[in-house]
Write an enzyme that holds these catalytic residues in place. Structure first.
Site, PDB file in Angstrom:
ATOM      1  N   ALA A  57       0.830  -1.208   0.000  1.00  0.00           N
ATOM      2  CA  ALA A  57       0.000   0.000   0.000  1.00  0.00           C
ATOM      3  C   ALA A  57       0.863   1.255   0.000  1.00  0.00           C
ATOM      4  O   ALA A  57       0.543   2.235  -0.685  1.00  0.00           O
ATOM      5  CB  ALA A  57      -0.938  -0.017   1.204  1.00  0.00           C
ATOM      6  N   ALA A  60       2.056   1.731  -3.517  1.00  0.00           N
ATOM      7  CA  ALA A  60       0.964   2.237  -4.357  1.00  0.00           C
ATOM      8  C   ALA A  60       0.701   3.716  -4.093  1.00  0.00           C
ATOM      9  O   ALA A  60       0.557   4.512  -5.027  1.00  0.00           O
ATOM     10  CB  ALA A  60      -0.308   1.420  -4.114  1.00  0.00           C
ATOM     11  N   GLU A  61       0.639   4.096  -2.825  1.00  0.00           N
ATOM     12  CA  GLU A  61       0.372   5.494  -2.498  1.00  0.00           C
ATOM     13  C   GLU A  61       1.526   6.395  -2.916  1.00  0.00           C
ATOM     14  O   GLU A  61       1.312   7.512  -3.389  1.00  0.00           O
ATOM     15  CB  GLU A  61       0.079   5.673  -1.009  1.00  0.00           C
ATOM     16  CG  GLU A  61      -0.274   7.111  -0.688  1.00  0.00           C
ATOM     17  CD  GLU A  61      -1.155   7.285   0.521  1.00  0.00           C
ATOM     18  OE1 GLU A  61      -1.269   8.444   0.955  1.00  0.00           O
ATOM     19  OE2 GLU A  61      -1.733   6.307   1.014  1.00  0.00           O
ATOM     20  N   SER A  62       2.746   5.908  -2.785  1.00  0.00           N
ATOM     21  CA  SER A  62       3.911   6.710  -3.183  1.00  0.00           C
ATOM     22  C   SER A  62       3.886   7.023  -4.670  1.00  0.00           C
ATOM     23  O   SER A  62       4.080   8.171  -5.075  1.00  0.00           O
ATOM     24  CB  SER A  62       5.208   5.973  -2.832  1.00  0.00           C
ATOM     25  OG  SER A  62       5.315   5.800  -1.445  1.00  0.00           O
ATOM     26  N   SER A  65       0.749   9.284  -5.579  1.00  0.00           N
ATOM     27  CA  SER A  65       0.932  10.681  -5.164  1.00  0.00           C
ATOM     28  C   SER A  65       1.954  11.388  -6.035  1.00  0.00           C
ATOM     29  O   SER A  65       1.739  12.518  -6.470  1.00  0.00           O
ATOM     30  CB  SER A  65       1.403  10.746  -3.710  1.00  0.00           C
ATOM     31  OG  SER A  65       0.393  10.343  -2.836  1.00  0.00           O
TER      32      SER A  65
END
Length: 139
Positions: A57, A60-62, A65
């Site tokens: 996660a 994925a968020e890195s 963003s």
């Protein structure tokens, strides 16, 4: 700035962050995507020796963003993730995973990304959806 310089800048910006801790490296960029890789080893394992869903996660968020940064004025705006939904499809014990964020919606105030995480053999590991909000920098 060409794509290799952009990737260098993104990787430099990751110093002393969670991305550096997880050894996440941005490796490819295009008009509608950004890809990062992360090694799978004991540093990102859960107690059963498999890739931790939280590390996946974070990858994925890195990448989701970071990708939004191409669509904003970085001098007056910044990105915050406001929603992440992730489905884990297959486990991984060692090797490398690659996360590719592709834009689904590019609005004035929100961006929606689909992030696909695969291993070095193109096996689907996880799929995520991420929503970012575009905020103005307060002076």
């Amino acid at each position: 700035m060409d794509n290799s310089e952009i990737l260098k800048a993104f990787n430099k910006r990751s110093k002393n962050t969670l991305m550096e801790t997880l050894d996440i490296e941005y490796v490819a960029i295009g008009e509608d995507f950004l890809t990062a890789k992360m090694p799978v080893n004991s540093r990102v394992h859960q107690p059963y020796g498999q890739l931790h869903g939280g590390a996946t996660a974070a990858l994925a968020e890195s990448v989701g963003s970071a990708a939004s940064n191409f669509f904003i004025d970085n001098k007056s705006q910044f990105i915050n993730g406001i929603q992440l939904s992730i489905n884990h499809i297959k486990s991984k014990r060692e090797g490398v995973v690659f996360a590719t964020a592709k834009n689904i919606h590019k609005g004035r105030t929100t961006h929606l990304w689909e992030v696909t995480i695969v291993d070095e053999e193109e096996n689907l590991i996880s799929v995520a959806k991420m929503t970012n909000i575009v905020l103005d920098i307060r002076k």
